[in-house]
Design a protein around this motif. Structure first.
Motif, PDB file in Angstrom:
ATOM      1  N   LEU A  15       0.852  -1.189   0.000  1.00  0.00           N
ATOM      2  CA  LEU A  15       0.000   0.000   0.000  1.00  0.00           C
ATOM      3  C   LEU A  15       0.887   1.239   0.000  1.00  0.00           C
ATOM      4  CD1 LEU A  15      -2.770   1.435   0.305  1.00  0.00           C
ATOM      5  CD2 LEU A  15      -2.460   1.244   2.798  1.00  0.00           C
ATOM      6  N   LYS A  16       0.665   2.114  -0.963  1.00  0.00           N
ATOM      7  CA  LYS A  16       1.401   3.368  -1.044  1.00  0.00           C
ATOM      8  C   LYS A  16       0.477   4.506  -0.651  1.00  0.00           C
ATOM      9  CE  LYS A  16       3.975   6.370  -4.220  1.00  0.00           C
ATOM     10  NZ  LYS A  16       4.425   6.557  -5.627  1.00  0.00           N
ATOM     11  N   VAL A  17       0.928   5.337   0.296  1.00  0.00           N
ATOM     12  CA  VAL A  17       0.134   6.472   0.757  1.00  0.00           C
ATOM     13  C   VAL A  17       0.946   7.754   0.629  1.00  0.00           C
ATOM     14  CG1 VAL A  17      -1.173   5.038   2.360  1.00  0.00           C
ATOM     15  CG2 VAL A  17       0.857   6.244   3.178  1.00  0.00           C
ATOM     16  N   GLN A  18       0.238   8.875   0.615  1.00  0.00           N
ATOM     17  CA  GLN A  18       0.885  10.176   0.519  1.00  0.00           C
ATOM     18  C   GLN A  18       1.019  10.776   1.919  1.00  0.00           C
ATOM     19  OE1 GLN A  18       2.178  12.043  -2.192  1.00  0.00           O
ATOM     20  NE2 GLN A  18       2.927  13.228  -0.461  1.00  0.00           N
ATOM     21  N   LEU A  19       2.246  10.977   2.357  1.00  0.00           N
ATOM     22  CA  LEU A  19       2.491  11.612   3.640  1.00  0.00           C
ATOM     23  C   LEU A  19       2.566  13.122   3.448  1.00  0.00           C
ATOM     24  CD1 LEU A  19       5.175   9.240   5.202  1.00  0.00           C
ATOM     25  CD2 LEU A  19       2.701   9.196   5.496  1.00  0.00           C
TER      26      LEU A  19
ATOM     27  N   SER B 130       4.696  12.945 -14.299  1.00  0.00           N
ATOM     28  CA  SER B 130       3.938  12.654 -13.085  1.00  0.00           C
ATOM     29  C   SER B 130       2.836  13.686 -12.878  1.00  0.00           C
ATOM     30  CB  SER B 130       4.874  12.626 -11.878  1.00  0.00           C
ATOM     31  OG  SER B 130       4.168  12.365 -10.686  1.00  0.00           O
ATOM     32  N   LEU B 131       3.150  14.963 -13.109  1.00  0.00           N
ATOM     33  CA  LEU B 131       2.170  16.022 -12.916  1.00  0.00           C
ATOM     34  C   LEU B 131       1.074  15.974 -13.982  1.00  0.00           C
ATOM     35  CD1 LEU B 131       1.673  18.357 -10.947  1.00  0.00           C
ATOM     36  CD2 LEU B 131       2.868  19.868 -12.524  1.00  0.00           C
ATOM     37  N   SER B 132       1.387  15.380 -15.115  1.00  0.00           N
ATOM     38  CA  SER B 132       0.416  15.286 -16.220  1.00  0.00           C
ATOM     39  C   SER B 132      -0.417  14.013 -16.165  1.00  0.00           C
ATOM     40  CB  SER B 132       1.147  15.347 -17.570  1.00  0.00           C
ATOM     41  OG  SER B 132       1.907  16.533 -17.695  1.00  0.00           O
ATOM     42  N   SER B 133      -0.137  13.152 -15.200  1.00  0.00           N
ATOM     43  CA  SER B 133      -0.868  11.891 -15.107  1.00  0.00           C
ATOM     44  C   SER B 133      -2.339  12.154 -14.816  1.00  0.00           C
ATOM     45  CB  SER B 133      -0.276  11.006 -14.005  1.00  0.00           C
ATOM     46  OG  SER B 133      -0.504  11.579 -12.739  1.00  0.00           O
TER      47      SER B 133
ATOM     48  N   ASP C 281      -7.876  19.279 -10.661  1.00  0.00           N
ATOM     49  CA  ASP C 281      -9.265  19.666 -10.947  1.00  0.00           C
ATOM     50  C   ASP C 281     -10.063  19.798  -9.652  1.00  0.00           C
ATOM     51  OD1 ASP C 281      -9.541  17.663 -14.008  1.00  0.00           O
ATOM     52  OD2 ASP C 281      -8.747  19.687 -13.649  1.00  0.00           O
ATOM     53  N   ARG C 282      -9.824  18.882  -8.713  1.00  0.00           N
ATOM     54  CA  ARG C 282     -10.529  18.961  -7.441  1.00  0.00           C
ATOM     55  C   ARG C 282     -10.133  20.219  -6.682  1.00  0.00           C
ATOM     56  NH1 ARG C 282      -8.910  14.621  -5.360  1.00  0.00           N
ATOM     57  NH2 ARG C 282      -7.574  15.341  -3.682  1.00  0.00           N
ATOM     58  N   ALA C 283      -8.847  20.604  -6.774  1.00  0.00           N
ATOM     59  CA  ALA C 283      -8.394  21.831  -6.115  1.00  0.00           C
ATOM     60  C   ALA C 283      -9.138  23.044  -6.670  1.00  0.00           C
ATOM     61  CB  ALA C 283      -6.888  21.992  -6.289  1.00  0.00           C
TER      62      ALA C 283
ATOM     63  N   ASN D 240      -0.001  19.481  -2.208  1.00  0.00           N
ATOM     64  CA  ASN D 240       0.302  18.061  -2.049  1.00  0.00           C
ATOM     65  C   ASN D 240       0.440  17.368  -3.399  1.00  0.00           C
ATOM     66  OD1 ASN D 240       0.347  18.087   0.758  1.00  0.00           O
ATOM     67  ND2 ASN D 240      -1.836  17.628   0.946  1.00  0.00           N
ATOM     68  N   THR D 241      -0.349  17.795  -4.374  1.00  0.00           N
ATOM     69  CA  THR D 241      -0.271  17.190  -5.706  1.00  0.00           C
ATOM     70  C   THR D 241       1.061  17.498  -6.370  1.00  0.00           C
ATOM     71  OG1 THR D 241      -2.675  17.402  -5.963  1.00  0.00           O
ATOM     72  CG2 THR D 241      -1.388  17.046  -7.967  1.00  0.00           C
TER      73      THR D 241
END
Length: 298
Positions: free
Chosen positions: A215-219, A251-254, A262-264, A281-282
């Motif tokens: 599992l990979k999470v964003q810290l 990565s930023l274009s993924s 878009d959510r931001a 964070n993105t």
């Protein structure tokens, strides 16, 4: 954690539970003494996961229902020791998040715990829906049902096969007599966010009938946080590297990053702070290839 109880004439190897923490995060984590075999609990302070509360990391092994180890223990059967361990943690801290992982020996099919289920009401109709899952294993056994009930009681969800995130739904146990899903990540429902959950997979087989699960999470961004390793202090920085520019842009274009951006934009209508946090964070997640560690003193 203590090894599995040694049984006479046992034909399966005995082991225990181990949890390893990278040195750069060790400052934020401490061990919690527990009374149960085959269980490790680490307490992570709120800085590590950034959700405003402590997070308990629980590594667990639940012996299978036919195990003779239940003949020599008074800790309970199936999920009972784990449930009691969580209740003990509530005595220690009233409000916290959990990330549980390990071999639960419970088959849960495609089911999951109910979100915001009130056990006192004993009325599933009052609960929100669950996070939907897929699974290569359609069977639900006794321990699996116990695990599902425990997830509902403690407002947790199984991560394997979550459809909203397109997570891996593969078998975690491979055996000539049949395969199953019995190894899980189980986390608090308020951690089930697009920002936090990055990926989950069942990794290729190594040297066991059990497959590794990842599992990979964003810290949160810990820029400037000093991490002590022996007599040397380290600090992490994001340093622009022209040779990694294309990696950063890709990565930023993924699709995942674009969805977060878009959510931001949508969040600007309700909260600038929330929108800025999502945006930052993105970008930082995409810039992970630029992160470096530096010695700051001896």
């Amino acid at each position: 954690a203590k090894a599995r109880k040694l049984m006479p004439h046992s034909n399966r190897p005995s082991g225990g539970v181990i949890m390893l923490v990278k040195n750069i995060y060790s400052e934020f984590v401490c061990n919690v003494d527990v009374l149960f075999d085959n269980m490790i609990v680490l307490e992570a302070d709120e800085r590590l996961f950034g959700h405003g509360k402590k997070t308990y990391l629980i590594g667990v092994y639940i012996p299978p229902c036919e195990s003779r180890s239940y003949d020599v223990t008074e800790n309970g059967y199936g999920m009972e020791p784990l449930e009691q361990c969580i209740l003990d943690l509530h005595e220690r801290c009233s409000d916290f998040n959990m990330i549980m992982m390990g071999d639960f020996n419970g088959r849960t099919g495609c089911q999951n715990g109910l979100v915001n289920f009130n056990a006192d009401d004993n009325d599933a109709d009052n609960a929100d829906d669950c996070y939907e899952r897929k699974s290569k294993d359609s069977v639900v056994n006794t321990f699996g049902q116990q695990l599902l009930e425990m997830c509902s009681s403690f407002d947790c969800s199984i991560i394997n096969g979550l459809t909203d995130w397109s997570f891996d739904d593969g078998f975690t146990y491979i055996h000539p007599r049949g395969s199953s899903v019995i190894d899980y990540f189980v986390i608090s429902n308020n951690l089930c966010t697009d920002t936090f959950l990055q990926s989950f997979c069942v990794a290729p087989r190594v040297d066991s009938t059990h497959l590794p699960i990842v599992l990979k999470v964003q810290l949160p961004n810990l820029i400037g946080t000093k991490v002590v390793n022996g007599d040397v202090e380290w600090v992490e920085r994001y340093v622009w590297d022209p040779q990694k520019e294309n990696t950063f842009i890709e990565s930023l274009s993924s699709l995942e990053s674009q969805a977060c951006l878009d959510r931001a934009m949508d969040e600007l209508e309700s909260s600038i702070d929330t929108a800025l946090n999502t945006f930052s964070n993105t970008v930082l997640s995409a810039a992970g290839c630029m992160k470096k560690r530096f010695k700051t003193g001896i």
